[in-house]
Design a protein around this motif. Sequence first.
Motif, short mmCIF file in Angstrom:
data_model
loop_
_atom_site.label_atom_id
_atom_site.label_comp_id
_atom_site.label_asym_id
_atom_site.label_seq_id
_atom_site.Cartn_x
_atom_site.Cartn_y
_atom_site.Cartn_z
N GLN A 188 89.63 83.55 45.93
CA GLN A 188 90.52 84.47 46.65
C GLN A 188 89.72 85.12 47.78
O GLN A 188 88.90 86.00 47.55
N LEU A 189 89.95 84.65 48.99
CA LEU A 189 89.19 85.13 50.14
C LEU A 189 89.77 86.47 50.60
O LEU A 189 90.87 86.52 51.15
N MET A 190 89.02 87.54 50.39
CA MET A 190 89.48 88.88 50.73
C MET A 190 89.26 89.21 52.19
O MET A 190 90.02 89.96 52.79
N GLU B 161 89.47 75.83 58.31
CA GLU B 161 88.88 74.91 57.34
C GLU B 161 88.12 75.66 56.26
O GLU B 161 88.19 75.31 55.07
N LEU B 162 87.39 76.72 56.64
CA LEU B 162 86.68 77.51 55.64
C LEU B 162 87.66 78.18 54.69
O LEU B 162 87.42 78.24 53.47
N ARG B 163 88.75 78.67 55.22
CA ARG B 163 89.78 79.27 54.35
C ARG B 163 90.34 78.23 53.39
O ARG B 163 90.57 78.52 52.20
N GLU B 164 90.55 77.01 53.87
CA GLU B 164 91.10 75.97 53.03
C GLU B 164 90.09 75.54 51.96
O GLU B 164 90.47 75.23 50.82
N LEU B 165 88.82 75.50 52.31
CA LEU B 165 87.80 75.20 51.32
C LEU B 165 87.82 76.24 50.20
O LEU B 165 87.71 75.90 49.01
N LEU C 61 81.38 87.55 45.54
CA LEU C 61 80.75 86.40 46.18
C LEU C 61 80.72 86.59 47.68
O LEU C 61 81.69 87.08 48.28
N LEU C 62 79.60 86.19 48.31
CA LEU C 62 79.49 86.08 49.76
C LEU C 62 79.31 84.61 50.12
O LEU C 62 78.47 83.92 49.54
N ILE C 63 80.11 84.11 51.08
CA ILE C 63 80.04 82.72 51.51
C ILE C 63 79.65 82.69 52.97
O ILE C 63 80.28 83.35 53.81
N CYS C 64 78.60 81.94 53.31
CA CYS C 64 78.08 81.91 54.68
C CYS C 64 78.30 80.54 55.31
O CYS C 64 78.08 79.51 54.68
N THR D 149 77.11 74.54 49.53
CA THR D 149 77.24 74.86 48.11
C THR D 149 78.70 74.92 47.70
O THR D 149 79.08 74.48 46.61
N LEU D 150 79.54 75.47 48.58
CA LEU D 150 80.98 75.54 48.29
C LEU D 150 81.58 74.14 48.19
O LEU D 150 82.37 73.85 47.27
N ILE D 151 81.22 73.25 49.11
CA ILE D 151 81.73 71.88 49.06
C ILE D 151 81.25 71.16 47.81
O ILE D 151 82.02 70.45 47.14
N LEU D 152 79.98 71.37 47.47
CA LEU D 152 79.46 70.75 46.25
C LEU D 152 80.19 71.25 45.02
O LEU D 152 80.45 70.50 44.07
#
Length: 581
Positions: A243-245, A232-236, A280-283, A308-311
């Motif tokens: 681009q999730l590295m 789900e996080l990857r899909e978000l 970017l870092l996503i937690c 924050t990502l969902i918003l």
Amino acid sequence: MSADRLHGDTANLKSSQSRALQRLGERRVPADRVISAALARDLLDLSHQLGRQLGLFIDRRGQVERVILGDAHSLSLPEFARVRGALGRLRGIRLIVTHLVPDPLTREELADLAKLRLDLVAAVHRGPAGIQLDLANLTPAAPGAAEVFTLRTWPRVPVSTLSPDLSTRPDEETPPPPGAPDLPINFTAFIRELEARLVAATTDARAEARGTKATALMVHGGGPEVPARIAELRELCRTAGIQLMDLVTQRRPQPDPRTFLGAGKLREVIVRALEQDCELLICDPDLTPSQAHAIAEETELKVIDRTTLILDIFAQHARSADGKLQVELAQLRYMLPRMIGKGTAMSRLAGGIGGRGPGETKLEIDRRRAKERINALTRRLDELRQRRDQRRALRRSTNVPVVAIVGYTNAGKSSLLNTVTQSEVLAENKLFATLDPTVRRIRFPEDREVVLLDTVGFIRDLPPALLQAFSATLEEVADADLLLLVVDASDSDRDQQRAAVEGILGDLGAGKVPRLLVFNKCDLLDPEELAVRRAEAGPDTFFISALDRRSTFPLMQAIENHLWERGKIERPAAFPGDDES
């Protein structure tokens, strides 16, 4: 050398030691050498005399730009005005550090190399074989690798290998170790060729890249739901255009209260993210204000969390004026507690006649303006709620029943609405593609009409700020006569997704509204598996493909039966799923 070129604590130095440090800042090395043997020897001698590490920033002309005084174990480097080079270009500065014992380059020194985009880092130390160097630099990653560049460390070499000059003592004239790779003996030619390759690699990577590069960090307690959370996080990220590295997971009961992953692990992740040219870092889960602040102190990368990502996704997909207002309100409510300062930064400045001070700090002004904007948005959304109440009252007066389509995000709700109403509502294979609720009428035999309402998709751990901001919209769900709970039958996480939706419906006061369970995307299931599920399903469960109108006929018949044959107002005492709400 001017005092601003000496960085570090000089309070306890003797005047002779301070002068020695100043003389280091006036030294030069040949531009085509990493360091001269004479400078390496003098640097080490002074470092051992002080019992503290020393560092030099040397530019490509061979001029010492900065002298850094550390402690016995580490250096604290000064800040640069610009943190990272552009298009693969390096800083144009190399760092020479002394080690009091012959240890290799530390993790912190390699992190500084990547973070500051230095030309090269060299550790100078004295051992049984004389003065030696440990070297590291950035180099383009292998073709097909996720990162743009990687760290390269060299075999330990005598200083004379990189500085064959007259000041070298005979005992230091040692040849490079057998099998050693091409060393940066001619530093000018080496750095010119290296930077050209880095620029080319970065240009190619940016041409292929889509969206902002990011590294995601996830802390979890284990359990069967972890793979679904990761997916789900990857899909978000995909939906947000990121681009999730890399996605780093850590199993622990709770995130570290200060640094989320723990200081050591966080440092490793930051180095890796810089190697991959991430921005970017996503937690996940969400950060506390103190965690966000602590991580921001460790890196220049932008740091956000899941909410924050969902918003941000909501902000991208909001089309109507109402939707944009609700997203802005949710963002402000979430960010307001995180607008914090250090120490007395939030206090009114003292001084002046009567102690009034010069006025509010910028942070106080930002917070006040945010609160004023929240109040204004709340008033406007209250007006929106009143208009929706009026429309619902009008529908009730005309006795037109309302059927709301609810479900997890990307379950196929908009596709179902399009198929049964012959509409063209936006339907994409993305999370939260539908943000603004859509209302369509559908006609049944005997001039019977139904209002079909497409709603925003739900997600596990739905941010409270979103739920509160979208309350005016989601009230429509609690007021509906019938719910169609759409589930993605092809998703291995379907049971957890359904439970999350049931929980949110309960929070909205819609837990007792009658519903039909609709398994969508059944065309993606194996026929045998579909047959087993049909056999186990209850009477109010339907299996469809939202893209195939014929598969929806039994569902449409069930809607008609429920609303008229059983009476639109009549609701059963119990309904499948109510106990889970």
